[in-house]
Design a protein around this motif. Sequence first.
Motif, PDB file in Angstrom:
ATOM      1  N   THR A 193       1.216  17.599  -0.788  1.00  0.00           N
ATOM      2  CA  THR A 193       1.943  17.668  -2.053  1.00  0.00           C
ATOM      3  C   THR A 193       3.421  17.988  -1.820  1.00  0.00           C
ATOM      4  O   THR A 193       4.289  17.461  -2.525  1.00  0.00           O
ATOM      5  N   TRP A 194       3.726  18.843  -0.849  1.00  0.00           N
ATOM      6  CA  TRP A 194       5.130  19.137  -0.545  1.00  0.00           C
ATOM      7  C   TRP A 194       5.838  17.879  -0.041  1.00  0.00           C
ATOM      8  O   TRP A 194       6.942  17.549  -0.481  1.00  0.00           O
ATOM      9  N   ASN A 195       5.173  17.165   0.865  1.00  0.00           N
ATOM     10  CA  ASN A 195       5.796  15.968   1.440  1.00  0.00           C
ATOM     11  C   ASN A 195       6.032  14.877   0.400  1.00  0.00           C
ATOM     12  O   ASN A 195       7.014  14.131   0.483  1.00  0.00           O
ATOM     13  N   CYS A 196       5.140  14.769  -0.577  1.00  0.00           N
ATOM     14  CA  CYS A 196       5.251  13.666  -1.539  1.00  0.00           C
ATOM     15  C   CYS A 196       6.421  13.847  -2.503  1.00  0.00           C
ATOM     16  O   CYS A 196       6.862  12.878  -3.123  1.00  0.00           O
ATOM     17  N   THR A 218      11.762  12.396 -10.207  1.00  0.00           N
ATOM     18  CA  THR A 218      13.013  11.643 -10.229  1.00  0.00           C
ATOM     19  C   THR A 218      13.149  10.615  -9.114  1.00  0.00           C
ATOM     20  O   THR A 218      14.115   9.880  -9.079  1.00  0.00           O
ATOM     21  N   GLY A 219      12.225  10.583  -8.200  1.00  0.00           N
ATOM     22  CA  GLY A 219      12.295   9.584  -7.137  1.00  0.00           C
ATOM     23  C   GLY A 219      11.631   8.286  -7.564  1.00  0.00           C
ATOM     24  O   GLY A 219      11.568   7.939  -8.743  1.00  0.00           O
ATOM     25  N   TYR A 220      11.107   7.563  -6.582  1.00  0.00           N
ATOM     26  CA  TYR A 220      10.426   6.285  -6.853  1.00  0.00           C
ATOM     27  C   TYR A 220       8.922   6.547  -6.837  1.00  0.00           C
ATOM     28  O   TYR A 220       8.307   6.671  -5.791  1.00  0.00           O
ATOM     29  N   TRP A 221       8.324   6.623  -8.010  1.00  0.00           N
ATOM     30  CA  TRP A 221       6.926   7.029  -8.144  1.00  0.00           C
ATOM     31  C   TRP A 221       6.011   5.946  -8.685  1.00  0.00           C
ATOM     32  O   TRP A 221       4.789   6.084  -8.629  1.00  0.00           O
ATOM     33  N   CYS A 222       6.603   4.888  -9.235  1.00  0.00           N
ATOM     34  CA  CYS A 222       5.789   3.815  -9.805  1.00  0.00           C
ATOM     35  C   CYS A 222       6.600   2.527  -9.814  1.00  0.00           C
ATOM     36  O   CYS A 222       7.808   2.531  -9.572  1.00  0.00           O
ATOM     37  N   SER A 223       5.914   1.419 -10.088  1.00  0.00           N
ATOM     38  CA  SER A 223       6.590   0.130 -10.201  1.00  0.00           C
ATOM     39  C   SER A 223       6.008  -0.624 -11.387  1.00  0.00           C
ATOM     40  O   SER A 223       4.868  -0.366 -11.812  1.00  0.00           O
ATOM     41  N   CYS A 224       6.803  -1.552 -11.902  1.00  0.00           N
ATOM     42  CA  CYS A 224       6.362  -2.351 -13.051  1.00  0.00           C
ATOM     43  C   CYS A 224       6.691  -3.815 -12.801  1.00  0.00           C
ATOM     44  O   CYS A 224       7.842  -4.180 -12.540  1.00  0.00           O
ATOM     45  N   LYS A 225       5.657  -4.635 -12.840  1.00  0.00           N
ATOM     46  CA  LYS A 225       5.848  -6.085 -12.707  1.00  0.00           C
ATOM     47  C   LYS A 225       5.858  -6.685 -14.109  1.00  0.00           C
ATOM     48  O   LYS A 225       4.828  -6.697 -14.790  1.00  0.00           O
ATOM     49  N   ASP A 226       7.034  -7.156 -14.526  1.00  0.00           N
ATOM     50  CA  ASP A 226       7.171  -7.680 -15.892  1.00  0.00           C
ATOM     51  C   ASP A 226       7.639  -9.132 -15.883  1.00  0.00           C
ATOM     52  O   ASP A 226       8.450  -9.545 -16.717  1.00  0.00           O
ATOM     53  N   THR A 238       2.614   4.661  -6.914  1.00  0.00           N
ATOM     54  CA  THR A 238       2.847   4.769  -5.475  1.00  0.00           C
ATOM     55  C   THR A 238       1.844   5.752  -4.877  1.00  0.00           C
ATOM     56  O   THR A 238       1.160   6.489  -5.590  1.00  0.00           O
ATOM     57  N   GLY A 239       1.773   5.770  -3.550  1.00  0.00           N
ATOM     58  CA  GLY A 239       0.908   6.736  -2.887  1.00  0.00           C
ATOM     59  C   GLY A 239       1.321   8.161  -3.195  1.00  0.00           C
ATOM     60  O   GLY A 239       0.475   9.052  -3.331  1.00  0.00           O
ATOM     61  N   SER A 240       2.627   8.387  -3.335  1.00  0.00           N
ATOM     62  CA  SER A 240       3.112   9.734  -3.650  1.00  0.00           C
ATOM     63  C   SER A 240       2.642  10.189  -5.027  1.00  0.00           C
ATOM     64  O   SER A 240       2.266  11.351  -5.217  1.00  0.00           O
ATOM     65  N   LEU A 241       2.668   9.269  -5.993  1.00  0.00           N
ATOM     66  CA  LEU A 241       2.206   9.637  -7.333  1.00  0.00           C
ATOM     67  C   LEU A 241       0.716   9.968  -7.318  1.00  0.00           C
ATOM     68  O   LEU A 241       0.272  10.931  -7.957  1.00  0.00           O
ATOM     69  N   LYS A 242      -0.068   9.208  -6.572  1.00  0.00           N
ATOM     70  CA  LYS A 242      -1.499   9.491  -6.483  1.00  0.00           C
ATOM     71  C   LYS A 242      -1.744  10.856  -5.845  1.00  0.00           C
ATOM     72  O   LYS A 242      -2.642  11.597  -6.262  1.00  0.00           O
ATOM     73  N   THR A 243      -0.932  11.196  -4.835  1.00  0.00           N
ATOM     74  CA  THR A 243      -1.045  12.524  -4.228  1.00  0.00           C
ATOM     75  C   THR A 243      -0.755  13.611  -5.247  1.00  0.00           C
ATOM     76  O   THR A 243      -1.467  14.622  -5.328  1.00  0.00           O
ATOM     77  N   LEU A 244       0.281  13.397  -6.061  1.00  0.00           N
ATOM     78  CA  LEU A 244       0.635  14.398  -7.059  1.00  0.00           C
ATOM     79  C   LEU A 244      -0.413  14.486  -8.166  1.00  0.00           C
ATOM     80  O   LEU A 244      -0.710  15.565  -8.672  1.00  0.00           O
ATOM     81  N   LEU A 245      -1.018  13.354  -8.519  1.00  0.00           N
ATOM     82  CA  LEU A 245      -2.082  13.375  -9.520  1.00  0.00           C
ATOM     83  C   LEU A 245      -3.308  14.132  -8.996  1.00  0.00           C
ATOM     84  O   LEU A 245      -3.993  14.820  -9.761  1.00  0.00           O
ATOM     85  N   LEU A 266      -4.516   4.933 -13.091  1.00  0.00           N
ATOM     86  CA  LEU A 266      -3.389   5.050 -12.174  1.00  0.00           C
ATOM     87  C   LEU A 266      -3.805   4.976 -10.703  1.00  0.00           C
ATOM     88  O   LEU A 266      -2.950   5.010  -9.814  1.00  0.00           O
ATOM     89  N   PHE A 267      -5.091   4.881 -10.446  1.00  0.00           N
ATOM     90  CA  PHE A 267      -5.571   4.698  -9.083  1.00  0.00           C
ATOM     91  C   PHE A 267      -6.060   3.267  -8.846  1.00  0.00           C
ATOM     92  O   PHE A 267      -6.525   2.945  -7.759  1.00  0.00           O
ATOM     93  N   ARG A 268      -5.972   2.419  -9.872  1.00  0.00           N
ATOM     94  CA  ARG A 268      -6.322   1.010  -9.707  1.00  0.00           C
ATOM     95  C   ARG A 268      -5.138   0.253  -9.135  1.00  0.00           C
ATOM     96  O   ARG A 268      -4.045   0.785  -8.981  1.00  0.00           O
ATOM     97  N   TYR A 269      -5.381  -1.033  -8.836  1.00  0.00           N
ATOM     98  CA  TYR A 269      -4.298  -1.871  -8.305  1.00  0.00           C
ATOM     99  C   TYR A 269      -3.138  -1.922  -9.284  1.00  0.00           C
ATOM    100  O   TYR A 269      -1.979  -1.800  -8.905  1.00  0.00           O
TER     101      TYR A 269
END
Length: 318
Positions: A193-196, A218-226, A238-245, A266-269
């Motif tokens: 959690t510290w590293n993420c 405030t970093g890069y935690w997710c993406s959106c394909k529109d 992102t993997g970091s967001l899943k770690t934080l969740l 949030l853990f799906r593709y």
Amino acid sequence: MSLMEKFSAVEIKADNRISEDDKAFCLRQQEAFDKAGLALQKVAEAMAAAKAEQAGILTADEDFIDRYVGGDCNVDDVYDTIKKRNHTFISTVVNYFSRKYSVELDKREIEEHLIPTGPKEPNLPWGGYRNMSEDEIASYRQELDAYKVEKDKFEQSLRTLPLRYEQVVDEIFVQLGGFSFQEKAMNEFLSRTWNCCHSTYRDNAEEFEIKNDTLKLTGYWCSCKDDSWRSYDAWESTGSLKTLLNALAWYECRRMDEGNLWFPELFRYDTERNFFETNNMEKVKSVKLFKNGRVDIKFRSVAYVQEFVEICLRRKVA
């Protein structure tokens, strides 16, 4: 004392470091491992005897000796299965403890310590016999014959390797480094959690901030394909967001690795939604994703968000 004799001489002691449930699991695996070896050895011996009998009957007619027992009646395949038991046994016990206590364990290292390595085959020089003298060829053949004898002995010893679950447990506790399962799991959890949420590119600067009752990632935690051809925006964590969740889930219920149960979308593709209310959580109110990669996590009080940050995000394990 040979390596195999050392394995046979291992003293088995009662292990009070694991729970009765864990010990019961290990004992079941031990019994299955031991009995499978004996049963498979009988199968191999029966297959070998059947092939020998068929050969004695059909050789005079120069007939195909596997005509009635079948080409799939392969003794070597059974022997390979007997040897693979060693890896399966270690893997099963290690994976059990790793999953149950949410700790990372190096299965390969344990296999290297408990399963001996075989003799090394002599190298045939580049170019083979054409670049060797008669004496060199004779020496190579002698080394090769000795290797084959040792290899046969080694293969046979692997089929009767006296592995015990206590040996595996000993190796696991070495990897725990003196910590209990629970302590090791917590240290790894805090490290993840510290590293993420700290940037290694900016002197470990925090990639979050607190504003009232909201944790802003405030970093890069997710993406959106529109893309225009899509019928909906496709959001991905992102993997970091899943770690934080996972950390949020632990903060809520004190159980490891359950983020996927509280936030399955949030853990799906990808998912169509970017806003998630958490009606059944006592401490977390909602999670919202933004197209610039930011994520806002709203807690049910200022005290909760501050407590979560201090407990989970700012505790660096030495």
